[in-house]
Design a protein around this motif. Sequence first.
Motif, PDB file in Angstrom:
ATOM      1  N   GLY A 121     -15.146  31.487 -71.837  1.00 17.81           N
ATOM      2  CA  GLY A 121     -14.029  32.059 -71.099  1.00 17.81           C
ATOM      3  C   GLY A 121     -13.602  31.200 -69.922  1.00 17.81           C
ATOM      4  N   LEU A 122     -14.520  30.434 -69.360  1.00 16.71           N
ATOM      5  CA  LEU A 122     -14.162  29.542 -68.251  1.00 16.71           C
ATOM      6  C   LEU A 122     -13.251  28.414 -68.712  1.00 16.71           C
ATOM      7  CD1 LEU A 122     -17.500  29.283 -66.259  1.00 16.71           C
ATOM      8  CD2 LEU A 122     -15.340  30.247 -65.456  1.00 16.71           C
ATOM      9  N   LEU A 123     -13.363  28.041 -69.979  1.00 18.51           N
ATOM     10  CA  LEU A 123     -12.563  26.932 -70.496  1.00 18.51           C
ATOM     11  C   LEU A 123     -11.085  27.295 -70.611  1.00 18.51           C
ATOM     12  CD1 LEU A 123     -14.979  25.507 -73.205  1.00 18.51           C
ATOM     13  CD2 LEU A 123     -14.713  24.831 -70.809  1.00 18.51           C
ATOM     14  N   ALA A 124     -10.755  28.582 -70.481  1.00 19.77           N
ATOM     15  CA  ALA A 124      -9.358  29.012 -70.510  1.00 19.77           C
ATOM     16  C   ALA A 124      -8.653  28.705 -69.193  1.00 19.77           C
ATOM     17  CB  ALA A 124      -9.286  30.513 -70.803  1.00 19.77           C
ATOM     18  N   HIS A 125      -9.412  28.388 -68.158  1.00 17.33           N
ATOM     19  CA  HIS A 125      -8.853  28.075 -66.844  1.00 17.33           C
ATOM     20  C   HIS A 125      -8.689  26.564 -66.689  1.00 17.33           C
ATOM     21  CE1 HIS A 125      -9.502  32.173 -65.354  1.00 17.33           C
ATOM     22  NE2 HIS A 125     -10.643  32.130 -65.992  1.00 17.33           N
ATOM     23  N   ASP A 126      -7.627  26.148 -66.027  1.00 15.69           N
ATOM     24  CA  ASP A 126      -7.429  24.733 -65.722  1.00 15.69           C
ATOM     25  C   ASP A 126      -8.407  24.271 -64.648  1.00 15.69           C
ATOM     26  OD1 ASP A 126      -5.335  24.547 -67.522  1.00 15.69           O
ATOM     27  OD2 ASP A 126      -3.794  24.890 -65.996  1.00 15.69           O
ATOM     28  N   MET A 127      -8.695  25.187 -63.709  1.00 13.49           N
ATOM     29  CA  MET A 127      -9.571  24.885 -62.582  1.00 13.49           C
ATOM     30  C   MET A 127     -10.700  25.917 -62.543  1.00 13.49           C
ATOM     31  SD  MET A 127      -7.900  22.324 -61.390  1.00 13.49           S
ATOM     32  CE  MET A 127      -8.339  21.929 -59.722  1.00 13.49           C
ATOM     33  N   VAL A 128     -11.864  25.468 -62.075  1.00 15.68           N
ATOM     34  CA  VAL A 128     -13.037  26.341 -61.952  1.00 15.68           C
ATOM     35  C   VAL A 128     -13.582  26.190 -60.540  1.00 15.68           C
ATOM     36  CG1 VAL A 128     -15.343  26.818 -62.852  1.00 15.68           C
ATOM     37  CG2 VAL A 128     -13.555  26.084 -64.409  1.00 15.68           C
ATOM     38  N   ASN A 129     -14.125  27.273 -60.004  1.00  8.73           N
ATOM     39  CA  ASN A 129     -14.662  27.287 -58.645  1.00  8.73           C
ATOM     40  C   ASN A 129     -16.160  27.520 -58.659  1.00  8.73           C
ATOM     41  OD1 ASN A 129     -12.096  27.246 -56.970  1.00  8.73           O
ATOM     42  ND2 ASN A 129     -11.682  28.862 -58.453  1.00  8.73           N
ATOM     43  N   CYS A 130     -16.873  26.657 -57.933  1.00 12.37           N
ATOM     44  CA  CYS A 130     -18.331  26.711 -57.858  1.00 12.37           C
ATOM     45  C   CYS A 130     -18.756  26.443 -56.416  1.00 12.37           C
ATOM     46  CB  CYS A 130     -18.966  25.637 -58.747  1.00 12.37           C
ATOM     47  SG  CYS A 130     -18.444  25.637 -60.459  1.00 12.37           S
ATOM     48  N   HIS A 131     -19.905  26.951 -56.041  1.00 14.80           N
ATOM     49  CA  HIS A 131     -20.466  26.609 -54.733  1.00 14.80           C
ATOM     50  C   HIS A 131     -20.937  25.145 -54.762  1.00 14.80           C
ATOM     51  CE1 HIS A 131     -20.281  30.601 -53.166  1.00 14.80           C
ATOM     52  NE2 HIS A 131     -21.188  31.097 -53.967  1.00 14.80           N
ATOM     53  N   PRO A 132     -20.671  24.395 -53.702  1.00 15.97           N
ATOM     54  CA  PRO A 132     -21.124  22.994 -53.638  1.00 15.97           C
ATOM     55  C   PRO A 132     -22.528  22.884 -53.033  1.00 15.97           C
ATOM     56  CG  PRO A 132     -19.696  23.445 -51.779  1.00 15.97           C
ATOM     57  CD  PRO A 132     -19.771  24.727 -52.595  1.00 15.97           C
ATOM     58  N   MET A 133     -23.520  23.463 -53.706  1.00 19.12           N
ATOM     59  CA  MET A 133     -24.933  23.421 -53.306  1.00 19.12           C
ATOM     60  C   MET A 133     -25.244  24.378 -52.154  1.00 19.12           C
ATOM     61  SD  MET A 133     -25.743  21.292 -55.617  1.00 19.12           S
ATOM     62  CE  MET A 133     -27.461  20.941 -55.316  1.00 19.12           C
ATOM     63  N   THR A 134     -24.253  25.096 -51.672  1.00 20.84           N
ATOM     64  CA  THR A 134     -24.430  26.079 -50.613  1.00 20.84           C
ATOM     65  C   THR A 134     -23.434  27.210 -50.845  1.00 20.84           C
ATOM     66  OG1 THR A 134     -24.264  26.497 -48.230  1.00 20.84           O
ATOM     67  CG2 THR A 134     -22.888  24.737 -49.107  1.00 20.84           C
ATOM     68  N   ASN A 135     -23.827  28.420 -50.466  1.00 21.17           N
ATOM     69  CA  ASN A 135     -22.936  29.552 -50.695  1.00 21.17           C
ATOM     70  C   ASN A 135     -21.976  29.800 -49.538  1.00 21.17           C
ATOM     71  OD1 ASN A 135     -24.699  30.620 -48.835  1.00 21.17           O
ATOM     72  ND2 ASN A 135     -25.338  32.344 -50.095  1.00 21.17           N
ATOM     73  N   SER A 136     -21.833  28.802 -48.662  1.00 17.73           N
ATOM     74  CA  SER A 136     -20.904  28.924 -47.540  1.00 17.73           C
ATOM     75  C   SER A 136     -19.624  28.112 -47.769  1.00 17.73           C
ATOM     76  CB  SER A 136     -21.576  28.491 -46.239  1.00 17.73           C
ATOM     77  OG  SER A 136     -21.964  27.135 -46.319  1.00 17.73           O
ATOM     78  N   ALA A 137     -19.378  27.749 -49.012  1.00 16.07           N
ATOM     79  CA  ALA A 137     -18.157  27.032 -49.374  1.00 16.07           C
ATOM     80  C   ALA A 137     -17.915  27.214 -50.866  1.00 16.07           C
ATOM     81  CB  ALA A 137     -18.279  25.550 -49.036  1.00 16.07           C
ATOM     82  N   THR A 138     -16.681  26.997 -51.269  1.00 14.08           N
ATOM     83  CA  THR A 138     -16.308  27.045 -52.682  1.00 14.08           C
ATOM     84  C   THR A 138     -15.538  25.775 -53.000  1.00 14.08           C
ATOM     85  OG1 THR A 138     -16.210  29.462 -52.729  1.00 14.08           O
ATOM     86  CG2 THR A 138     -14.966  28.289 -54.434  1.00 14.08           C
ATOM     87  N   THR A 139     -15.950  25.096 -54.068  1.00 18.00           N
ATOM     88  CA  THR A 139     -15.302  23.859 -54.487  1.00 18.00           C
ATOM     89  C   THR A 139     -14.543  24.108 -55.782  1.00 18.00           C
ATOM     90  OG1 THR A 139     -16.930  22.456 -53.402  1.00 18.00           O
ATOM     91  CG2 THR A 139     -15.701  21.477 -55.217  1.00 18.00           C
ATOM     92  N   THR A 140     -13.268  23.739 -55.777  1.00 14.06           N
ATOM     93  CA  THR A 140     -12.421  23.850 -56.954  1.00 14.06           C
ATOM     94  C   THR A 140     -12.414  22.501 -57.662  1.00 14.06           C
ATOM     95  OG1 THR A 140     -11.031  25.459 -55.802  1.00 14.06           O
ATOM     96  CG2 THR A 140     -10.108  24.436 -57.780  1.00 14.06           C
ATOM     97  N   ILE A 141     -12.644  22.556 -58.966  1.00 12.21           N
ATOM     98  CA  ILE A 141     -12.722  21.347 -59.793  1.00 12.21           C
ATOM     99  C   ILE A 141     -11.992  21.625 -61.105  1.00 12.21           C
ATOM    100  CG2 ILE A 141     -14.976  22.067 -60.716  1.00 12.21           C
ATOM    101  CD1 ILE A 141     -15.761  19.096 -60.891  1.00 12.21           C
ATOM    102  N   ALA A 142     -11.315  20.626 -61.623  1.00 11.60           N
ATOM    103  CA  ALA A 142     -10.677  20.788 -62.929  1.00 11.60           C
ATOM    104  C   ALA A 142     -11.758  21.094 -63.971  1.00 11.60           C
ATOM    105  CB  ALA A 142      -9.912  19.525 -63.313  1.00 11.60           C
ATOM    106  N   THR A 143     -11.448  21.967 -64.891  1.00 15.72           N
ATOM    107  CA  THR A 143     -12.425  22.357 -65.908  1.00 15.72           C
ATOM    108  C   THR A 143     -12.906  21.134 -66.692  1.00 15.72           C
ATOM    109  OG1 THR A 143     -11.321  24.496 -66.053  1.00 15.72           O
ATOM    110  CG2 THR A 143     -12.844  23.943 -67.829  1.00 15.72           C
ATOM    111  N   SER A 144     -11.988  20.247 -67.042  1.00 18.25           N
ATOM    112  CA  SER A 144     -12.376  19.031 -67.770  1.00 18.25           C
ATOM    113  C   SER A 144     -13.281  18.157 -66.909  1.00 18.25           C
ATOM    114  CB  SER A 144     -11.148  18.255 -68.223  1.00 18.25           C
ATOM    115  OG  SER A 144     -10.353  17.902 -67.094  1.00 18.25           O
ATOM    116  N   ALA A 145     -13.049  18.143 -65.598  1.00 24.11           N
ATOM    117  CA  ALA A 145     -13.889  17.359 -64.696  1.00 24.11           C
ATOM    118  C   ALA A 145     -15.275  17.964 -64.567  1.00 24.11           C
ATOM    119  CB  ALA A 145     -13.228  17.245 -63.326  1.00 24.11           C
ATOM    120  N   LEU A 146     -15.369  19.300 -64.615  1.00 24.10           N
ATOM    121  CA  LEU A 146     -16.682  19.943 -64.598  1.00 24.10           C
ATOM    122  C   LEU A 146     -17.487  19.514 -65.823  1.00 24.10           C
ATOM    123  CD1 LEU A 146     -18.706  21.918 -63.296  1.00 24.10           C
ATOM    124  CD2 LEU A 146     -17.604  23.742 -64.631  1.00 24.10           C
TER     125      LEU A 146
END
Length: 173
Positions: A121-146
């Motif tokens: 289901g995540l592959l349906a999104h152009d962009m995906v959001n993940c924590h960058p090793m800490t839960n005090s930030a959110t990093t947006t990355i292209a799904t293909s880049a992930l």
Amino acid sequence: MKTRDDLIHHLAGLGIETKTVEHPPLHSVEESQALRGTIPGGHTKNLFLKDKKGRIFLVVAEETRAVDLKGLHKRIGASGRLSFASGDQMRALLGVEPGSVTAFGVINDTGGQVRVVLDEGLLAHDMVNCHPMTNSATTTIATSALMAFFQSTGHEPLVIGLEAPADDDGQTA
């Protein structure tokens, strides 16, 4: 262990552009939905699991997905039912604290002990959001880049549908 800065440098070295938003530490999907604002793209929830033989799985799911924990082991090749791995295992293999589990954590799994399971289901999104090793930030990355990031760390994700069957009365997360 690689840190948030190491992760950002790794992604930049791969030519991957990201955008990171700072926010108060978030420990659950509910907190994330309430505090993150309107960050576009698919948002993830991550389950750090182990099977009866001690094999480790990082399940990266769409945040609203009801994951069928009762039957998931059959679908991902695990030995017996899955349970949550310990905080010590999380720190040792992913380099993150409980509450900060992220798809990016596999940058620290240099021994290839963690099997990544990715919600299709995540592959349906152009962009995906993940924590960058800490839960005090959110990093947006292209799904293909992930996906390119996973490959750069030696982790080829098992991409499957994670939705719980409609008639399932088992445990979901």
